[in-house]
Motif scaffolding. Sequence first.
Motif, PDB file in Angstrom:
ATOM      1  N   LEU A   1      -5.900   4.236   8.379  1.00  0.00           N
ATOM      2  CA  LEU A   1      -6.800   4.073   7.247  1.00  0.00           C
ATOM      3  C   LEU A   1      -6.764   2.675   6.639  1.00  0.00           C
ATOM      4  CD1 LEU A   1      -6.102   7.450   5.382  1.00  0.00           C
ATOM      5  CD2 LEU A   1      -7.987   6.922   6.935  1.00  0.00           C
ATOM      6  N   ARG A   2      -5.645   1.970   6.752  1.00  0.00           N
ATOM      7  CA  ARG A   2      -5.481   0.701   6.039  1.00  0.00           C
ATOM      8  C   ARG A   2      -6.504  -0.374   6.449  1.00  0.00           C
ATOM      9  NH1 ARG A   2      -1.048  -0.812   3.292  1.00  0.00           N
ATOM     10  NH2 ARG A   2       0.363   0.538   4.491  1.00  0.00           N
ATOM     11  N   PRO A   3      -6.811  -0.579   7.752  1.00  0.00           N
ATOM     12  CA  PRO A   3      -7.734  -1.671   8.114  1.00  0.00           C
ATOM     13  C   PRO A   3      -9.090  -1.587   7.443  1.00  0.00           C
ATOM     14  CG  PRO A   3      -6.591  -0.855  10.068  1.00  0.00           C
ATOM     15  CD  PRO A   3      -6.246   0.078   8.953  1.00  0.00           C
ATOM     16  N   ALA A   4      -9.552  -0.392   7.112  1.00  0.00           N
ATOM     17  CA  ALA A   4     -10.863  -0.249   6.483  1.00  0.00           C
ATOM     18  C   ALA A   4     -10.883  -0.790   5.063  1.00  0.00           C
ATOM     19  CB  ALA A   4     -11.279   1.221   6.475  1.00  0.00           C
ATOM     20  N   HIS A   5      -9.697  -0.987   4.477  1.00  0.00           N
ATOM     21  CA  HIS A   5      -9.633  -1.434   3.085  1.00  0.00           C
ATOM     22  C   HIS A   5      -9.105  -2.856   2.948  1.00  0.00           C
ATOM     23  CE1 HIS A   5     -10.434   2.690   1.705  1.00  0.00           C
ATOM     24  NE2 HIS A   5      -9.604   3.081   2.669  1.00  0.00           N
TER      25      HIS A   5
ATOM     26  N   GLU B   1      -5.314  13.008   2.273  1.00  0.00           N
ATOM     27  CA  GLU B   1      -6.002  11.815   2.766  1.00  0.00           C
ATOM     28  C   GLU B   1      -6.860  11.170   1.698  1.00  0.00           C
ATOM     29  OE1 GLU B   1      -9.408  10.728   6.038  1.00  0.00           O
ATOM     30  OE2 GLU B   1      -7.744  12.010   6.679  1.00  0.00           O
ATOM     31  N   VAL B   2      -7.501  11.981   0.851  1.00  0.00           N
ATOM     32  CA  VAL B   2      -8.335  11.419  -0.210  1.00  0.00           C
ATOM     33  C   VAL B   2      -7.498  10.582  -1.165  1.00  0.00           C
ATOM     34  CG1 VAL B   2      -9.834  11.992  -2.147  1.00  0.00           C
ATOM     35  CG2 VAL B   2      -9.990  13.312  -0.034  1.00  0.00           C
ATOM     36  N   GLN B   3      -6.297  11.069  -1.498  1.00  0.00           N
ATOM     37  CA  GLN B   3      -5.419  10.316  -2.385  1.00  0.00           C
ATOM     38  C   GLN B   3      -4.958   9.011  -1.722  1.00  0.00           C
ATOM     39  OE1 GLN B   3      -3.109  14.287  -3.045  1.00  0.00           O
ATOM     40  NE2 GLN B   3      -2.473  12.902  -4.691  1.00  0.00           N
ATOM     41  N   ILE B   4      -4.678   9.088  -0.420  1.00  0.00           N
ATOM     42  CA  ILE B   4      -4.250   7.879   0.293  1.00  0.00           C
ATOM     43  C   ILE B   4      -5.356   6.835   0.282  1.00  0.00           C
ATOM     44  CG2 ILE B   4      -3.553   6.961   2.533  1.00  0.00           C
ATOM     45  CD1 ILE B   4      -2.265   9.666   3.120  1.00  0.00           C
ATOM     46  N   ARG B   5      -6.585   7.265   0.565  1.00  0.00           N
ATOM     47  CA  ARG B   5      -7.717   6.335   0.567  1.00  0.00           C
ATOM     48  C   ARG B   5      -7.899   5.683  -0.804  1.00  0.00           C
ATOM     49  NH1 ARG B   5     -11.282   6.477   4.841  1.00  0.00           N
ATOM     50  NH2 ARG B   5     -10.933   8.128   6.389  1.00  0.00           N
ATOM     51  N   GLU B   6      -7.705   6.455  -1.864  1.00  0.00           N
ATOM     52  CA  GLU B   6      -7.883   5.934  -3.210  1.00  0.00           C
ATOM     53  C   GLU B   6      -6.831   4.863  -3.522  1.00  0.00           C
ATOM     54  OE1 GLU B   6      -9.978   5.443  -6.590  1.00  0.00           O
ATOM     55  OE2 GLU B   6     -10.466   6.816  -4.936  1.00  0.00           O
TER      56      GLU B   6
ATOM     57  N   ARG C   1      -7.654   1.762  -1.540  1.00  0.00           N
ATOM     58  CA  ARG C   1      -8.837   1.084  -2.071  1.00  0.00           C
ATOM     59  C   ARG C   1      -8.432   0.153  -3.214  1.00  0.00           C
ATOM     60  NH1 ARG C   1     -11.454   5.254  -3.114  1.00  0.00           N
ATOM     61  NH2 ARG C   1     -12.519   5.393  -1.092  1.00  0.00           N
ATOM     62  N   GLU C   2      -7.467   0.575  -4.026  1.00  0.00           N
ATOM     63  CA  GLU C   2      -7.006  -0.254  -5.137  1.00  0.00           C
ATOM     64  C   GLU C   2      -6.037  -1.341  -4.671  1.00  0.00           C
ATOM     65  OE1 GLU C   2      -5.319   2.296  -8.020  1.00  0.00           O
ATOM     66  OE2 GLU C   2      -7.190   3.357  -8.474  1.00  0.00           O
ATOM     67  N   THR C   3      -5.105  -0.972  -3.768  1.00  0.00           N
ATOM     68  CA  THR C   3      -4.092  -1.919  -3.284  1.00  0.00           C
ATOM     69  C   THR C   3      -3.982  -1.771  -1.774  1.00  0.00           C
ATOM     70  OG1 THR C   3      -2.885  -1.571  -5.359  1.00  0.00           O
ATOM     71  CG2 THR C   3      -1.749  -2.801  -3.611  1.00  0.00           C
ATOM     72  N   PRO C   4      -4.752  -2.527  -0.996  1.00  0.00           N
ATOM     73  CA  PRO C   4      -4.755  -2.350   0.464  1.00  0.00           C
ATOM     74  C   PRO C   4      -3.408  -2.601   1.125  1.00  0.00           C
ATOM     75  CG  PRO C   4      -6.651  -3.639  -0.255  1.00  0.00           C
ATOM     76  CD  PRO C   4      -5.739  -3.529  -1.426  1.00  0.00           C
ATOM     77  N   THR C   5      -2.544  -3.402   0.505  1.00  0.00           N
ATOM     78  CA  THR C   5      -1.259  -3.736   1.133  1.00  0.00           C
ATOM     79  C   THR C   5      -0.109  -2.864   0.637  1.00  0.00           C
ATOM     80  OG1 THR C   5      -0.861  -5.444  -0.568  1.00  0.00           O
ATOM     81  CG2 THR C   5      -1.964  -6.133   1.471  1.00  0.00           C
ATOM     82  N   MET C   6      -0.414  -1.797  -0.071  1.00  0.00           N
ATOM     83  CA  MET C   6       0.645  -0.936  -0.606  1.00  0.00           C
ATOM     84  C   MET C   6       1.488  -0.362   0.532  1.00  0.00           C
ATOM     85  SD  MET C   6       0.358   2.452  -3.063  1.00  0.00           S
ATOM     86  CE  MET C   6      -0.342   1.482  -4.413  1.00  0.00           C
ATOM     87  N   PRO C   7       2.826  -0.502   0.498  1.00  0.00           N
ATOM     88  CA  PRO C   7       3.680   0.045   1.565  1.00  0.00           C
ATOM     89  C   PRO C   7       3.575   1.567   1.651  1.00  0.00           C
ATOM     90  CG  PRO C   7       4.889  -1.541   0.210  1.00  0.00           C
ATOM     91  CD  PRO C   7       3.601  -1.266  -0.490  1.00  0.00           C
ATOM     92  N   THR C   8       3.803   2.089   2.839  1.00  0.00           N
ATOM     93  CA  THR C   8       3.718   3.537   3.048  1.00  0.00           C
ATOM     94  C   THR C   8       4.737   4.285   2.207  1.00  0.00           C
ATOM     95  OG1 THR C   8       2.997   3.095   5.319  1.00  0.00           O
ATOM     96  CG2 THR C   8       3.689   5.329   4.812  1.00  0.00           C
ATOM     97  N   THR C   9       5.918   3.706   2.016  1.00  0.00           N
ATOM     98  CA  THR C   9       6.946   4.375   1.205  1.00  0.00           C
ATOM     99  C   THR C   9       6.485   4.545  -0.234  1.00  0.00           C
ATOM    100  OG1 THR C   9       7.969   2.194   0.883  1.00  0.00           O
ATOM    101  CG2 THR C   9       8.853   3.571   2.648  1.00  0.00           C
ATOM    102  N   VAL C  10       5.747   3.533  -0.748  1.00  0.00           N
ATOM    103  CA  VAL C  10       5.239   3.648  -2.117  1.00  0.00           C
ATOM    104  C   VAL C  10       4.132   4.692  -2.182  1.00  0.00           C
ATOM    105  CG1 VAL C  10       4.141   2.383  -4.003  1.00  0.00           C
ATOM    106  CG2 VAL C  10       5.863   1.260  -2.575  1.00  0.00           C
TER     107      VAL C  10
END
Length: 422
Positions: A106-110, A68-73, A76-85
């Motif tokens: 997690l995405r809406p927070a970013h 989860e920490v990696q996902i949040r990071e 935080r850099e690219t809020p629209t990054m697709p889940t597959t990426v």
Amino acid sequence: MIKVRREEVIHVEDWAEIRRLHRAEQMPIRAIARHLGISKNTVKRALAHDRPPKYERPAKGSAVDAVEVQIRELLRETPTMPTTVIAERIGWQRGMTILKERVRELRPAHLPVDPVSRTAYRPGELAQCDLWFPEADIPLGYGQTGRPPVLVMVSGYSRIIAARMLPSRRSGDLIDWHWRLLAAWGAAPRMLVWDNEAGVGKGRVTSEFAAFAGLLSIKIYLCRPRDPEAKGLVERANGYLETSFLPGRHFTGPDDFNTQLDAWLKVANRRVHRTLQARPSDRWEADLAGMLALPPVAPPPWWGFQIRLGRDHYVRVDTCDYSVDPAAIGRMVTVLCDNDEVIVLAQGGEIVARHPRCWARHQTLTDPHHADDVMRRGVHRQHGGAACAAAAPDVVEVEQRELGTYDRLFTVIDGGNNQEAG
């Protein structure tokens, strides 16, 4: 008797019955426990809480917790990054369903806050704009009917509606009626909200609208694609026009449509708005005070171009051809157009053509004076519009022979060409 589970976790029905027996029937705790077959402590817990019991399964860890920490990071850099990426970046080797669910949480927070999707607006802050296409066949002249677009503007604070039918969706026509509607208001909101209309801009405002915004010192905000909530005010106004203005009406042309629409809007803007619980007209004065003053000079015609007038002496605007004084053939002319008329200027500002704007398509409009001028100058239309002027030749007397002479010459009748030759 109502049964309860062995672990003394009671159902909502049991909880409600305990509270009813104790408060309504005045039954003691001991009697309730004996009546329902449960312990006194269970009865006491039920009476101590004002909310029904809710069974919750003990939370178990998820495989996504470790990343989860990696996902949040990454978000935080690219809020629209697709889940597959994201799965590829974190080296995810498990099922995608649980990863997608966590990313969705997690995405809406970013994501950045959308500045247009607010439901409360300050006076003069913005107006939402859209094109409405009424399901009514409007006579356009020359035997044609059509369904021209209607520009609709709704002020955010007061909900005042302004609307007008246009001949086309081109930038020049849109800007022309933007200016006229704002001039009727006497001021301009600080921002106009549009979706991705081609005449306004797709992803980026057109140069014409950018110049218009600069003249008014306002901002034009283009909504993201497939985001109707960003301009919900004008979408609802379109529906209001569709259901309350249009039914049962008949129109003799665009001018008649606009006349009826103006009269209806004067009444509609005085009705109590369901959301505001106030009349838009009562909030208009405060809304107007927050807007920007219009520039002291009206903008120049935004639909204009220069062309060297050909021997055809016609210019094309949209799909229609308009005649120009043949005296301007071969000279550079400036064509100016708005929603009412087409004007052609020669060098020096001389008006060499003025026509009412034609709403029908593929028509040729000729000024009678231009046609007379052509005849006087001996100008003839040839080969799809080419024209030439020639001096009249000297008159020469020619012998007129009998028609029978030509018949005998070509051996059509007796006598033959030998006789004629003799």
